[in-house]
Every structure is written in structure tokens, then in C-alpha cells.
Design a protein around this motif. Structure first.
Motif, PDB file in Angstrom:
ATOM      1  N   LYS A   1       0.823  -1.214   0.000  1.00  0.00           N
ATOM      2  CA  LYS A   1       0.000   0.000   0.000  1.00  0.00           C
ATOM      3  C   LYS A   1       0.854   1.260   0.000  1.00  0.00           C
ATOM      4  N   GLY A   2       2.163   1.111   0.132  1.00  0.00           N
ATOM      5  CA  GLY A   2       3.041   2.279   0.084  1.00  0.00           C
ATOM      6  C   GLY A   2       3.199   2.965   1.431  1.00  0.00           C
ATOM      7  N   VAL A   3       2.659   2.363   2.491  1.00  0.00           N
ATOM      8  CA  VAL A   3       2.844   2.940   3.827  1.00  0.00           C
ATOM      9  C   VAL A   3       4.324   2.833   4.189  1.00  0.00           C
ATOM     10  N   LEU A   4       4.870   1.670   3.937  1.00  0.00           N
ATOM     11  CA  LEU A   4       6.328   1.509   4.033  1.00  0.00           C
ATOM     12  C   LEU A   4       6.862   1.579   2.619  1.00  0.00           C
ATOM     13  N   ARG A   5       7.668   2.605   2.308  1.00  0.00           N
ATOM     14  CA  ARG A   5       8.086   2.825   0.923  1.00  0.00           C
ATOM     15  C   ARG A   5       9.386   2.122   0.587  1.00  0.00           C
ATOM     16  N   ALA A   6       9.583   1.881  -0.707  1.00  0.00           N
ATOM     17  CA  ALA A   6      10.825   1.282  -1.199  1.00  0.00           C
ATOM     18  C   ALA A   6      12.010   2.075  -0.679  1.00  0.00           C
ATOM     19  N   GLY A   7      13.013   1.385  -0.139  1.00  0.00           N
ATOM     20  CA  GLY A   7      14.210   2.066   0.359  1.00  0.00           C
ATOM     21  C   GLY A   7      14.120   2.453   1.829  1.00  0.00           C
ATOM     22  N   GLU A   8      12.924   2.486   2.386  1.00  0.00           N
ATOM     23  CA  GLU A   8      12.778   2.865   3.793  1.00  0.00           C
ATOM     24  C   GLU A   8      13.231   1.750   4.732  1.00  0.00           C
ATOM     25  N   ARG A   9      13.683   2.164   5.889  1.00  0.00           N
ATOM     26  CA  ARG A   9      14.104   1.204   6.885  1.00  0.00           C
ATOM     27  C   ARG A   9      12.881   0.591   7.549  1.00  0.00           C
ATOM     28  N   MET A  10      12.921  -0.732   7.776  1.00  0.00           N
ATOM     29  CA  MET A  10      11.841  -1.408   8.490  1.00  0.00           C
ATOM     30  C   MET A  10      12.003  -1.142   9.989  1.00  0.00           C
ATOM     31  N   PRO A  11      10.909  -1.217  10.763  1.00  0.00           N
ATOM     32  CA  PRO A  11      11.030  -1.085  12.208  1.00  0.00           C
ATOM     33  C   PRO A  11      12.015  -2.114  12.742  1.00  0.00           C
ATOM     34  N   SER A  12      12.772  -1.749  13.763  1.00  0.00           N
ATOM     35  CA  SER A  12      13.735  -2.707  14.309  1.00  0.00           C
ATOM     36  C   SER A  12      12.983  -3.852  14.983  1.00  0.00           C
ATOM     37  N   THR A  13      13.602  -5.017  14.986  1.00  0.00           N
ATOM     38  CA  THR A  13      12.950  -6.199  15.551  1.00  0.00           C
ATOM     39  C   THR A  13      12.649  -6.013  17.037  1.00  0.00           C
ATOM     40  N   ARG A  14      13.569  -5.343  17.714  1.00  0.00           N
ATOM     41  CA  ARG A  14      13.381  -5.139  19.139  1.00  0.00           C
ATOM     42  C   ARG A  14      12.151  -4.282  19.401  1.00  0.00           C
ATOM     43  N   LYS A  15      12.071  -3.189  18.693  1.00  0.00           N
ATOM     44  CA  LYS A  15      10.965  -2.256  18.850  1.00  0.00           C
ATOM     45  C   LYS A  15       9.629  -2.956  18.550  1.00  0.00           C
ATOM     46  N   LEU A  16       9.619  -3.664  17.429  1.00  0.00           N
ATOM     47  CA  LEU A  16       8.405  -4.350  17.000  1.00  0.00           C
ATOM     48  C   LEU A  16       7.970  -5.395  18.027  1.00  0.00           C
ATOM     49  N   SER A  17       8.959  -6.121  18.546  1.00  0.00           N
ATOM     50  CA  SER A  17       8.588  -7.177  19.513  1.00  0.00           C
ATOM     51  C   SER A  17       8.019  -6.554  20.773  1.00  0.00           C
ATOM     52  N   GLY A  18       8.564  -5.411  21.149  1.00  0.00           N
ATOM     53  CA  GLY A  18       8.039  -4.718  22.310  1.00  0.00           C
ATOM     54  C   GLY A  18       6.622  -4.226  22.067  1.00  0.00           C
ATOM     55  N   ASN A  19       6.404  -3.515  20.970  1.00  0.00           N
ATOM     56  CA  ASN A  19       5.089  -2.940  20.661  1.00  0.00           C
ATOM     57  C   ASN A  19       4.011  -3.998  20.526  1.00  0.00           C
TER      58      ASN A  19
END
Lengths: 470, 470
Positions: free
Chosen positions: B17-35
Motif C-alpha cells: 500500500k506504500g505505507v512503508l516505501r521502497a528504500g525505507e528502513r523497516m522497524p527494528s525487531t526489538r521495537k516491533l517485539s516490544g510494541n
């Protein structure tokens, strides 16, 4: 020509003209040698030749008499005597070579495998083909693949039923002509190295298929009027562990032999006992000269071991390449082989043929075709009797458009073929019909073309060439 | 569905859907696991899945980023890794079984081998077939047998010339579709026990032919975009003494791979070095989406070792069963094989096709057909992306009407086929395209049918089934 052959020719003419009548005593050899100033040995050789050609017969202590049935007896070759071994085939190259030469245009087509296309209802077929193609449901191009167009299979089954052969549409797989059907059948029931029983002589297409598939063939003694000898076939099966028989019980190519109904039944029963499939090539069956269609061996098939093959190519639609197969218990195998080797037979052509069978006037056409072939056969046999060397024997098939001619033993049919071709005449030399250059003095002649002055002249030329080689 | 697959699906949607765009950094695994209150391991598994499906990529010491070219990368399966041995085939039974099931009417034809017949100019063809049959010189029924109708061969040769392929009418033998041509070629250059190199995955017709003729196959690593790997092919030839290659360099079935021109040239040269004939299946070549027709390998054939096979079945005349072969130095062999296995391709149909090529509007029809297939491919890829499990990979062929879908490793394509069939949807399971049940999680889909609500629904159903099995 030798003296004895000259004398024999002269005497034969006297018999044919009725000067010497059936049942009459021939002049004694002593008297003839005195009158003609020939040695007794020469006269005896002439009499042997006449005897061999069926014109006269010796009666013990009484001399020679004109045969009562010389007209029939003269013509007929005898039971073939093939070598009793299973051998790999080696004729394919020769067959291709000779057929290639024969196909050259403008040669008088006595050697052709095909009758005159002018005898066929091609305009009517074309009309129905066009009509049915225009009405074709596009999805049929996918659905009518192997086993084939349901209406066509229904029409074919119906024709068999009319003649008393039990066959259902589902028993039938449509093929691209009978040759594809026959080849698929052979593939379905054999593996490289297996032994296949064939006639002697046999259709060269069978020899080529056997060679191509790395099989071995055992040729079985075959009678020129009644087909393969069942005793010899039984022996061959026992001796060689035959895996399949490829036979043509009706109007065999090249002999024209027609196996009688009872013998066909025996054949099927014999093979069922041994569990050996019969690949039945029945392509000439519709071309009978008698009152009724000869039954196929398939009519007697209870075990489902008869793989019956036929086509429309010889009877109505040359070049359309539509044939079929009723392979008994091997139906699924054949359907799958067809699917994986050529997918389907041309769908619009299948539809066109179905239309023709429904209302094209097939039976009317067939009656005319049979009459034509029968008349042409009579013309050819007359010309053979007139022009060919005295010791010539020819079959008189009760159908089809081939006859088999046995020339004097010294005539080399391959040499005759080459010489004739130079004069614009094709013939099919005997060695094409068996391995090991058997039938070296035999030829197959095609009488499927309307008789003409050219054909008459061609027979005269052939007769002279053969006489010079005799 | 597992937690990590759920998370991966959610993240994939954000990327699509383009919310996360090409070239953008993905959320870190640590952050995601916490959230999300998930273990770091679960997040990592989700990221691996996204990486495997080409959506994201790891950068050393920096985390995960959305792939710049995820739209392309996501779709593509990788080079195949077939076992490096020559083996007898064992798939024919499976192929027949599955194809038999697929052929049942009314199933949505994603598994069909044929495009929609409604896309073809059948009425025009029928008209020209009828016309040409009515005008047929009866003698052509004998003369146009193998190698075939001269005008048709001239028209075919002309088309090649236009595209820069040197070919003369005499180089061409007409056959009953390409499958007959391919089978004759294989027979011509092999004997039972020989080894044949094929692609991995390969067209099941090749596997069946190899099995039927008692040959062995060595499958060669094949790239889904560029075709067979030449290094692997070279090795296979050296190791196994390969006697022939059966390949499809243009729009390979089932992958859709198009070997680039330069690679085709290399392929032909490589095989010439080894004196190995190439059986080139080129049936999809006219169905290119690009600006020009891809050249066949035959275009680079100097040694005469390329046996080029094609047909009209996929491009204009489904069910007519007309194909051809340009077999190089094997021309006479093929002509004779054709003659002795099926005599000829239907003569009136050959004439009809010749007429169509002359003035039926072939190129106009082809332009429309290519546009249709290209649009239908886009629809199908969109639906796959939308409905299929995240780790799905699909090829995006530059022509033809098949694409190859690699489902998550746990999806059993044969089971999927059976389940789909119950819902009236056919697919072609991967194991049909290789020996030993390889490609167990792959399917071939046919996009040769006009896109419809039913097809959209079928893809949704398939996607759900596959997701449930993933």
C-alpha cells in the motif's frame, strides 16, 4: 526366349483360344517332338511349364490333359514358405528408396499404394468439411481431442452394428489414418526385442514399424486366397513367444487374400488361447466385390484382444487422414498414446467426416467404387494373361485394389521395377513385402485406376520386359 | 496461520500500500517485539519470510530495508536445482491421470494446456478451409503427403525470413502439430537407453516421450527468466554422454523463461561443439509481448543440428493439428519417419492453413492475441499478489500464456489440485513437470482465458486454499 518356352507359349494360346479344350488329351510328347523336330526333353520342359502354370495336368500312365479349371488354377500362387525364424527387420531403407522412386509424378501408378483420387467424392466432402468447420463450436477444438469427435465415433459404431459387429462409440479412438492406429497398437503391446507374427508377404508398413521399434518379426506361411495358415501361426507362437500379431484378414496387402469367416473365428480363438493381441488392419474391408461386407476378426473378439484398425483413406476420403482404432481392453492405453504423441486428429476434419457419414451418400459412393475396382481388376487380369510370361501367377482378390503377381523364378522384380520406371511405369517389387529379399520374382500391381489405353500399353511393356527376363 | 506469518502478511500489506516505501528502513525487531508483545524470534521469522519473498533485504549492521525493486524481485522464483543424475522417467501415469481430471468440462481452465479458443479466428479459418478444400486438385491428396503442401511450406519459410531466420521451404516437414514433430525428432536421434537433457522444470510432453521411448533424462538447472543454465548443461553433456537436448528457449513451458539472443547463440555453439542435436520446441514464439519476435535458436544453427519444431495450434488454429519441423541435417530422416508413422498431415487442412497465411490476416490476429494475453497476465499476477500467501513467487513471462507459481514449501500442489478441482478449478501441479515429484509446491497457471469475475474468484479460492496449507 528358349525353345521350350516358345513351344509352351504356343500351346497355351491354343488352350486359351479353345483349340485345345478343357479335359482334352494333349498331344503325346513323342508325337510332338517328331512333328516339331524338337528333342523329347524340350517338349517335356514345355509341358512342365504348362503344368506349373496350371494349364495342364498329368494323369498317371495316360499322358497330359488340359485342366478342367485352368482359368482359375492358372492364376493362383500357392502358400508362401517363409523361413521359420524370428528376425530383426532390414527392409525399411529399401522400402523408402523404392517408394520415393515410385512417387515421382507422371509414372503410370501400378506401383502406387493409392487408388485414383478421381474415384472419390472429394467435392462433396469439401462442401461438408467447410460447412461443418463454419459451424464448429470453438470449445470442440479442446473437447474433441483423443479419443475424438463423439458424433464421428457414433457414426462409425453404427456402421459396424449394421454389419453385425458389436461396437460402441466408447470403444473407438480416432486416429490420423489407420497407419497411426496400427503403429500405436504395436507400441502399446510390445517392447524392443519382442517378436511379432506377420503374414508372408506382409504390408511393408508393418515391416517398417517393427524395424523402427526394434522388434523382431516371424513371418507365417500365408495362403494367397485364405490368408495366414493357422497351424503355422500356432507353431510360430509356441516356438517364438510371439507378443502380438499384425495381420490383415480381409483383402490382405499385397496378396488380396480374404480369410473366410470361420477361419477368422478360429484365428481369434487361437490367439485368445495364447493371450496374444491381434492387431487387425482392416482398411480395405469396405471394398468387397461380393454381396456382403466380410466380417472383421473383431466380430469374434470375446477376450478384447483384437485391436481393430481402419480408416476412411481407402474408401472415401484420401488425404484427409482420418482413421480409427477399436483396441478392446487396450482402449485407455491407445487413447493415452495418441494424446501424448499427436494430441488429436484434426478437429474440423473429424467433424467434416461425421457430416459426410450422416448424409453424404457414403453407401452410394461405395457401390460405385466397388464396381469400378472390380471392373479394373478384370481388365488387369486379362492383360496379365495376355501379355505376361506363361508361368505367371496372379491372385484374383474378392475386393480391394491390389493383386499379387508371381513371375517366372528368373525374373528379378527389383530390376523389373527399375527398367519399368525408365519407361514411366511404376510397380511395387516383391522384396518390399518381406525381410531378406524374399519374393524376388513377385510384384504387387494396383488396379485402383480407371482402365485406359496407357494402362493396357503399360501391361504390354511390363509383360515384354518380364518375358525377356524369364 | 502462525503468528509470524500473520505479522509478515500485515507488513507486506503496508509495503504494497506504500505505507512503508521502497528504500525505507523497516522497524527494528526489538521495537516491533516490544510494541506487539511478540518474541524477538517471531519477529525475526516474519522478517525472514519477507526477505525470502523479495520484499525486504537486510543491510549489514543496519537492519532491514524495503527492497527498491520489490515489485519485480518478489515475483521471481530462482534457478532450479535438479538432481544431477540421468534417470528413467516415471511421470507419465501421473500426467495422464491429472490431465484426465483437468480436462473434465466446466472446470475453470487454469490448468488447461490451451488458451481460450474464443480468441482465435476460427470462422475465417473455416471459410478458407472450405474454399481451399473445394478447389483442391484431387492429385494433391497423393502429392502433398510428407514433406507436405509446398505452398504452406513456402509461407512458413517466408515468415521466418521476415524475422531474419534463413529457412527454405525444402527445409520444412509438415507434421500433425508440434508434438508429432518433437516426438519424431526425438525418435530420429536417440535409441532406447540414451540420455536426453531437458529443462528443470520441463514440459511434461517431453517427459512422457522420454519415458515412452525408454530413454533417460538428465534435468538441467534452469533459470525462470533466462532458461537453461549453460554451464550446467555443458557439465551434464560431459558427464552423461547426452545424445540430444529437448529445450524450449522461448517462453518455456511451464516457466515462461525467454533465453536472451546471445545466450541462444552460445547454446547452439555449445551443442555444436559436442555434436549434440537440439530439439527446439518453439510453439509459443509468436506470442511475444515485446516489440519484436524473439529469434529461435535455429537462427544460429550453422551445423544443421537444430531440429526446430513449431505449430499453428497456439497462435492461430487450435485443433487443426498442423505443425512443422525444420530438422537441419536430419530432414530426410524426419520426412521418412513421418511417412512411415502417419503418412501425411491432413491434406485439405494443410491447404486451408496455406490460404490463411496468404490472406487471412494472420499478423493482425496475432497483435490482438498478444495484447489479450499480456493484459490477462497482468490480471493474474495482480490476483496472485492479492490472494496468494506472502512467500509465493511467480514468473512474469514476456510472452506465451503460462506462468509458474512457487508456493510456500509446505503447500502440496497435488493436494491443492485435488481440492481446487472439487471447487471446479483446475491447475497444473508442479510434479507433472519433473521426475521424482520435484516442484511439489509449484503450480503452472494458464492466463490464456479472458479475465472474468469467475477467474478472479478462482484465484481468491486458490489463494485461500494455499494459505490454509502454508
Amino acid at each position: 526366349m528358349t525353345r521350350y518356352a516358345e513351344l509352351a507359349g504356343e500351346l497355351a494360346t491354343l488352350i486359351e483360344k479353345g483349340v485345345l479344350r478343357a479335359g482334352e488329351r494333349m498331344p503325346s510328347t513323342r508325337k510332338l517332338s517328331g512333328n516339331r523336330k524338337l528333342s523329347v526333353a524340350t517338349v517335356m520342359q514345355a509341358y512342365y511349364l504348362l503344368e506349373d502354370s496350371g494349364l495342364i495336368a498329368a494323369r498317371p500312365r495316360s499322358g497330359y490333359y488340359v485342366n478342367a479349371n485352368w482359368k482359375d488354377a492358372r492364376a493362383q500362387p500357392q502358400l508362401s514358405k517363409p523361413p521359420q525364424r524370428a528376425a530383426a527387420m532390414d527392409v525399411s531403407e529399401l522400402v523408402f528408396e523404392v517408394l520415393g522412386e515410385i512417387r515421382k509424378r507422371n509414372a503410370l501408378p501400378l506401383g502406387s499404394a493409392f487408388p485414383s483420387p478421381l474415384l472419390f467424392p472429394l467435392p462433396k466432402l469439401a462442401q461438408l468439411l467447410g460447412q461443418s468447420a463454419r459451424r464448429l463450436d470453438p470449445w470442440k477444438t479442446v473437447e474433441d481431442m483423443s479419443p475424438g469427435n463423439p458424433e464421428l465415433r457414433r457414426q462409425i459404431a453404427k456402421r459396424y452394428s449394421v454389419h453385425g459387429v458389436r461396437m460402441l462409440p466408447d470403444d473407438i479412438v480416432i486416429t490420423s489414418g489407420a497407419l497411426e492406429a496400427l503403429n500405436l497398437c504395436l507400441q502399446a503391446v510390445t517392447r524392443a526385442g519382442d517378436v511379432v507374427a506377420i503374414e508372408s508377404p506382409a504390408f511393408y508398413g508393418a515391416l517398417q514399424a517393427i524395424e523402427r521399434l526394434g522388434l523382431k518379426a516371424v513371418a507365417v506361411a500365408t495362403h494367397p486366397r485364405e490368408g495366414v495358415d493357422l497351424g503355422s501361426l500356432d507353431k510360430a507362437i509356441r516356438k517364438h513367444g510371439v507378443k502380438a500379431c499384425w495381420l490383415m484378414p480381409t483383402f490382405q496387402n499385397p496378396l488380396g487374400a480374404l480369410m473366410p469367416d470361420g477361419k477368422k473365428k478360429e484365428l481369434v480363438e487361437l490367439l485368445a488361447t495364447h493371450r496374444v493381441p491381434l492387431i487387425e488392419d482392416d482398411v480395405y474391408a469396405e471394398l468387397y466385390f461380393g454381396a456382403v461386407r466380410p466380417l472383421p476378426a473383431k466380430a469374434y473378439d470375446r477376450a478384447g484382444l483384437v485391436m481393430h484398425c481402419s480408416s476412411f483413406s481407402k474408401s472415401v476420403a484420401p488425404g484427409y487422414r482420418v482413421g480409427w482404432c477399436a483396441p478392446g481392453i487396450f482402449a485407455q492405453k491407445i487413447e493415452r498414446l495418441k494424446l501424448s504423441t499427436s494430441i488429436a486428429t484434426s478437429i474440423p476434419v473429424q467433424g467434416g467426416l461425421a457430416e459426410y457419414l450422416k448424409h453424404g451418400g457414403y453407401d452410394h459412393h461405395l457401390r460405385g467404387l466397388r464396381r469400378a475396382f472390380q471392373a479394373q481388376q478384370a481388365d488387369m487380369l486379362r492383360a496379365i494373361q495376355k501379355y505376361f510370361p506363361l508361368a505367371t501367377r496372379a491372385t484374383r482378390p474378392a475386393g480391394g485394389y491390389f493383386l499379387w503377381v508371381e513371375l517366372p523364378p528368373t525374373v528379378d522384380a527389383l530390376a523389373l521395377h527399375r527398367r519399368a520406371l525408365k519407361k514411366g511405369i511404376s510397380i511395387t517389387p516383391g522384396p518390399l513385402f518381406a525381410p531378406g529379399k524374399q519374393f524376388a520374382n513377385c510384384v504387387r500391381l494396383n488396379y485402383g485406376h480407371p482402365w485406359s489405353e496407357q494402362l493396357e500399353a503399360a501391361l504390354l511393356t511390363l509383360g515384354r520386359m518380364a518375358t525377356a527376363m524369364a
